[in-house]
Enzyme design. Structure first.
Site, PDB file in Angstrom:
ATOM      1  N   GLY A   1      27.197  13.622  26.940  1.00 46.54           N
ATOM      2  CA  GLY A   1      27.696  12.260  26.929  1.00 46.54           C
ATOM      3  C   GLY A   1      26.834  11.344  26.087  1.00 46.54           C
TER       4      GLY A   1
ATOM      5  N   GLY B   1      24.407   9.449  26.957  1.00 44.56           N
ATOM      6  CA  GLY B   1      22.987   9.550  27.253  1.00 44.56           C
ATOM      7  C   GLY B   1      22.325  10.694  26.508  1.00 44.56           C
ATOM      8  N   THR B   2      22.967  11.851  26.496  1.00 44.32           N
ATOM      9  CA  THR B   2      22.451  12.995  25.737  1.00 44.32           C
ATOM     10  C   THR B   2      22.387  12.664  24.255  1.00 44.32           C
ATOM     11  OG1 THR B   2      23.356  14.583  27.335  1.00 44.32           O
ATOM     12  CG2 THR B   2      22.865  15.410  25.124  1.00 44.32           C
TER      13      THR B   2
ATOM     14  N   ARG C   1      22.015   9.726  22.869  1.00 48.93           N
ATOM     15  CA  ARG C   1      20.891   8.823  22.612  1.00 48.93           C
ATOM     16  C   ARG C   1      19.570   9.578  22.583  1.00 48.93           C
ATOM     17  NH1 ARG C   1      16.889   7.238  24.954  1.00 48.93           N
ATOM     18  NH2 ARG C   1      17.533   8.207  26.911  1.00 48.93           N
TER      19      ARG C   1
ATOM     20  N   THR D   1      31.801  11.383  30.011  1.00 51.84           N
ATOM     21  CA  THR D   1      32.915  10.648  30.605  1.00 51.84           C
ATOM     22  C   THR D   1      33.436   9.583  29.655  1.00 51.84           C
ATOM     23  OG1 THR D   1      31.970  10.979  32.802  1.00 51.84           O
ATOM     24  CG2 THR D   1      33.629   9.257  32.577  1.00 51.84           C
TER      25      THR D   1
ATOM     26  N   LEU E   1      22.732  -4.193  10.029  1.00 51.16           N
ATOM     27  CA  LEU E   1      22.809  -5.364  10.901  1.00 51.16           C
ATOM     28  C   LEU E   1      23.235  -4.964  12.311  1.00 51.16           C
ATOM     29  CD1 LEU E   1      24.712  -7.721   8.428  1.00 51.16           C
ATOM     30  CD2 LEU E   1      22.275  -7.842   8.996  1.00 51.16           C
TER      31      LEU E   1
ATOM     32  N   GLU F   1      20.372   4.271  29.314  1.00 48.80           N
ATOM     33  CA  GLU F   1      18.992   4.151  29.790  1.00 48.80           C
ATOM     34  C   GLU F   1      18.697   2.703  30.157  1.00 48.80           C
ATOM     35  OE1 GLU F   1      14.350   5.037  28.496  1.00 48.80           O
ATOM     36  OE2 GLU F   1      15.941   5.158  27.010  1.00 48.80           O
TER      37      GLU F   1
END
Length: 302
Positions: free
Chosen positions: A65, A67-68, A70, A92, A215, A268
């Site tokens: 997902g 998080g992984t 990132r 998800t 930007l 996070e």
């Protein structure tokens, strides 16, 4: 570095995913050298990326997902090598992948390994990196507190349900925002500082963001008179609140919040009273679809 060596960093919960297994097998049968490592706990993705870079892998695939994604992107960027990133969306929300036009089917997603990797920007705040978006205000709490079980059963609708059940906790955040040619101060309900466009299960907070423009897109939703009603509209898709947003496009942004501000960086959590957001142009090379909505221009011909 061997340009043909690819490593899939796969979230542990997807280890038994038959579609992923079939997609990996198809890539191998086509002649690609594709290895797989599975994460088990926090920190595994970073360690695996570091080991892969030392071993000479040319491309890392983030399989999981947001998080992984990132974690892998941050580790790659900090490695300061030439390795590129591909994305296998298995979470998800898959907010970055959806906005970028990356297929959700494993075989089609891995086929993007054949696309030329494009340099894209990364966002940074107080020493931490993010690929997609930093969110603040009530929305960040919803994302952080949505349970994994609920997300598994309901998908993106889990974020909406969590938000609706927590209306009694709604309160606005207070902040002062400063950037080149941009100043704003007041109470706000939601905040998005985007390299990408959407977060929290499909909420498009920064609809014009590009990942290769150097930007950050800033979107602030000031506290409306009908706070609960507006929040329900925002969590339900956002139609009808577009005109309420304060927007800017900046190379950096400083935020001061006397009572502290909860921020969510692609999953996070981060909290602080003084936050400085900046952008690192072209910090990472990523395999994106041709014509991805997040890119400004087609790739240059060599």
């Amino acid at each position: 570095m061997d340009k043909d060596k690819v490593l899939l960093v796969l979230h542990g919960k997807q280890a038994g995913n038959e579609e992923v297994r079939a997609a990996v097998a198809a890539q191998r049968e086509a002649g690609r050298e594709l290895a797989v490592r599975v994460t088990w706990e926090d920190g595994d993705a970073r360690r695996i990326v570091e080991e892969a870079l030392a071993a000479g892998f040319a491309t890392l695939v983030a399989g999981g997902g947001d998080g992984t994604l990132r974690e892998v992107a941050e580790a790659l960027a900090r490695g300061r090598g030439e390795a590129s990133l591909a994305i296998l969306p298995l979470g998800t929300a898959n907010d970055f992948a959806r906005a970028a036009g990356i297929p959700l089917e494993p075989a089609a997603a891995l086929a993007l390994l054949d696309q030329t990797a494009r340099p894209i920007d990364l966002g940074a705040v107080n020493g931490k990196l993010f690929l997609n978006m930093a969110t603040g205000g009530f929305g960040s709490k919803v994302t952080a507190n949505t349970s994994e079980d609920l997300k598994k059963v309901l998908g993106g609708a889990a974020y909406l349900l969590t938000g609706l059940t927590r209306f009694s906790e709604v309160h606005a955040a207070q902040g002062r925002f400063s950037a080149p040619d941009f100043q704003w101060e007041g109470e706000f309900l939601a905040l998005g500082i985007g390299n990408g466009r959407q977060a929290g299960g499909g909420h498009v907070l920064c609809p014009q963001a590009r990942v290769d423009d150097g930007l950050l897109d800033v979107s602030i939703l000031p506290t409306p008179q009908d706070m609960v009603g507006t929040l329900g509209t925002l969590l339900g898709g956002g139609n009808g609140v577009e005109s309420l947003f304060v927007r800017a496009r900046v190379p950096w942004l400083e935020v001061e919040a006397a009572e502290g501000l909860d921020v969510n960086l692609d999953g996070e959590p981060l909290e602080g009273r003084k936050l400085r957001f900046s952008v690192s142009p072209g910090a990472l090379r990523v395999h994106l679809p041709a014509g991805s909505p997040l890119l400004r221009e087609p790739p240059r011909e060599d």
